[in-house]
Design a protein around this motif. Structure first.
Motif, short mmCIF file in Angstrom:
data_model
loop_
_atom_site.label_atom_id
_atom_site.label_comp_id
_atom_site.label_asym_id
_atom_site.label_seq_id
_atom_site.Cartn_x
_atom_site.Cartn_y
_atom_site.Cartn_z
N CYS A 99 0.84 -1.19 0.00
CA CYS A 99 0.00 0.00 0.00
C CYS A 99 0.88 1.24 0.00
O CYS A 99 2.09 1.19 0.19
CB CYS A 99 -0.96 0.01 1.19
N MET A 100 0.22 2.37 -0.23
CA MET A 100 0.90 3.67 -0.26
C MET A 100 0.20 4.61 0.72
O MET A 100 -1.02 4.55 0.88
CB MET A 100 0.84 4.28 -1.66
N LEU A 101 0.99 5.46 1.34
CA LEU A 101 0.44 6.54 2.15
C LEU A 101 0.37 7.77 1.26
O LEU A 101 1.41 8.34 0.90
CB LEU A 101 1.31 6.80 3.37
N PRO A 113 5.56 4.67 -0.09
CA PRO A 113 5.31 3.23 0.04
C PRO A 113 5.31 2.80 1.50
O PRO A 113 6.09 3.31 2.31
CB PRO A 113 6.48 2.60 -0.74
N TYR A 114 4.44 1.84 1.80
CA TYR A 114 4.36 1.38 3.19
C TYR A 114 4.12 -0.13 3.24
O TYR A 114 3.26 -0.65 2.53
CB TYR A 114 3.24 2.10 3.94
N ALA A 115 4.91 -0.78 4.05
CA ALA A 115 4.73 -2.19 4.37
C ALA A 115 4.84 -2.31 5.88
O ALA A 115 5.88 -1.95 6.45
CB ALA A 115 5.79 -3.05 3.69
N ALA A 122 11.02 -0.39 1.62
CA ALA A 122 9.74 -1.09 1.77
C ALA A 122 9.80 -2.50 1.19
O ALA A 122 9.05 -3.39 1.63
CB ALA A 122 8.63 -0.29 1.09
N ARG A 123 10.69 -2.72 0.22
CA ARG A 123 10.84 -4.05 -0.38
C ARG A 123 11.78 -4.94 0.42
O ARG A 123 12.05 -6.07 0.01
CB ARG A 123 11.34 -3.91 -1.81
#
Length: 505
Positions: free
Chosen positions: A341-343, A364-366, A440-441
């Protein structure tokens, strides 16, 4: 009535069609970030009104993980009376105030006043010619502009006579999201986005949906005196509130032709008394307190939003309530297809009562990388800030030699010749977002930070060198260049510099 545009498609979709296709739509095409946020707000209000919402944070996590269908929302909206959703209903126009009808001909303007970015301060220019320009606006575009006004409308004074409804009708209040950063969690589909941003209603009360000014479940404000703000009845009320008293006039359309709007009237709207514990689900707390509560992060005219990414990631790792409190405990399957997901952070920058520009950022967010993202964004921002200060000091060193006897009034313009920050800041955004994406990856944070710092250091040195090329090739010019380059190298080697900048590539 069509209200939403799709990227890659000519035709617009109605609200029902958008919700029915939510699992297949990746994004909605909107003219501005604010319009996109306002549309998401409205879709969320519909979800809440249909009682399609989680009852607890635990159920929210299950609904997101299992991609709980939104069929109930579509069915509810389809079963609603068509008159309640008619943008041009004579008595209950959707999102509008039919009580303004008798003033529309006398005080109405062209549809440009409805578009936040075109309306100026709602009374701009001496003869109001731009507001009188009567080029019709498609109804779908007018509806989206209407939503933007409700959510982001600026304070000021509208062109409305106070003779019949009261002088305070002309005094516009600032919209609910004007003055702060709104954060929307974006999933890979519109359905994911709606599920991620729905939340349990306090006390289980979703409240009423604000269809129009005259079909109110609660009394609307009057215009004789300025009332106190009212408390919201729940999230459906909050996300659909009528921040403007507006009326649109449609242009008669031939059968099969789209309806347009050729006249609008805008006055003051509803005033809300927001509860920080209940009505600021997505707010990113800052370090400044206001009335005992931390002030939400606000848009800055001088600092790009990506430079504040660490505030979002800090909230996602530290907050225990609201959107960020739930998000930190969410677990997505690792499908190897990038961040889940993205903020999406959006704010409106205004010069008093005039909209200046939109500021936005996609981060990007994880959840599994929350701490790493917090560290990478904080260090990345600090590295960029330090390099910018080094460029400023280098410009000062060149200026001191090139202009030994300057007039104080000329200093700013003279230093600007050698100040490379103007080129540096836009160029730093791409490497910073790449830093976040790699983090994030699952990439190693120290490694990607070193690469990021090396890239920024090289680009900063290039920008400084190009600025110094403006110096004459005489003794004074060569000395100014040498002093500036020495100052830059000394700053990067200083013990106070970020460790990543002190490392040679």
């Amino acid at each position: 009535m069509p209200v939403v545009s799709l990227e890659g498609e000519v035709a617009d979709l109605s609200l029902v069609e958008v919700l029915a296709r939510a699992e297949k739509l990746s994004t909605l095409a909107c003219a501005t970030p604010g319009e996109g946020v306002a549309l998401i707000e409205y879709l969320l209000a519909i979800c809440f009104a249909s009682q399609t919402l989680p009852s607890s944070p635990e159920e929210w996590r299950v609904r997101v993980a299992e991609e709980h269908p939104l069929d109930d929302v579509t069915e509810w909206l389809t079963s609603e009376p068509a008159d309640d959703w008619d943008l041009f209903h004579p008595e209950r126009p959707l999102g509008q105030n039919s009580q303004l009808a008798h003033q529309l001909d006398e005080n109405g303007t062209g549809p440009a006043q409805l578009v936040l970015e075109r309306a100026g301060d709602y009374c701009q220019f001496f003869d109001h010619h731009h507001l009188e320009h009567a080029e019709p606006l498609p109804a779908a575009a007018a509806f989206r502009a209407l939503l933007s006004q409700h959510v982001y409308g600026l304070a000021g004074r509208a062109r409305v006579s106070g003779k019949s409804l009261g002088a305070t009708l002309t005094n516009l209040a600032a919209g609910r999201l004007q003055g702060r950063i709104r954060v929307v969690v974006q999933g890979r589909t519109l359905g994911d986005t709606l599920r991620l941003n729905l939340y349990p209603a306090a006390g289980g009360r979703t409240g009423h949906f604000n269809r129009s000014w005259t079909s109110a479940e609660n009394p609307r404000r009057g215009f004789r005196t300025k009332p106190v703000g009212r408390a919201t009845s729940g999230p459906a009320d909050l996300h659909s509130y009528l921040g403007r008293s507006v009326l649109l006039r449609p242009v008669p359309a031939a059968p099969g032709e789209p309806v347009h709007v050729d006249r609008v009237l805008i006055g003051a709207g509803e005033l809300l008394a927001l509860d920080p514990e209940r009505d600021l689900e997505d707010a990113v707390p800052s370090t400044i307190t206001l009335n005992g509560h931390r002030k939400p992060l606000w848009p800055s005219p001088t600092r790009a939003l990506w430079r504040e990414a660490h505030a979002l990631y800090s909230a996602a790792t530290q907050e225990t309530t609201g959107l960020f409190g739930r998000l930190r405990h969410l677990r997505f399957p690792d499908d190897g297809d990038g961040p889940p997901c993205m903020l999406w952070a959006v704010g409106l920058i205004a010069n008093k009562t005039v909209a200046a520009t939109w500021t936005e950022g996609h981060f990007p967010y994880a959840p599994s990388q929350g701490e790493a993202l917090c560290e990478a964004s904080r260090r990345g921002s600090a590295i960029a800030d330090y390099l910018a200060r080094a460029l400023e000091r280098s410009a000062y060193a060149a200026w001191k030699v090139a202009y030994p006897n300057p007039k104080p009034a000329d200093r700013a313009a003279q230093m600007a010749r050698f100040d490379a920050r103007r080129e540096f800041w836009p160029a730093a955004k791409g490497p910073f977002l790449l830093l976040l994406d790699e983090t994030a990856r699952g990439s190693d944070v120290p490694t990607v930070l070193r690469d990021y710092a090396g890239d920024l250091r090289s680009s900063a040195a290039d920008f400084l060198r190009h600025r110094l090329d403006a110096l004459p090739h005489d003794s004074k010019g060569l000395l100014a260049r040498a002093r500036a380059e020495h100052r830059f190298r000394a700053d990067l080697a200083d013990a106070k510099a970020p460790a990543e900048l002190r490392e040679e590539r």
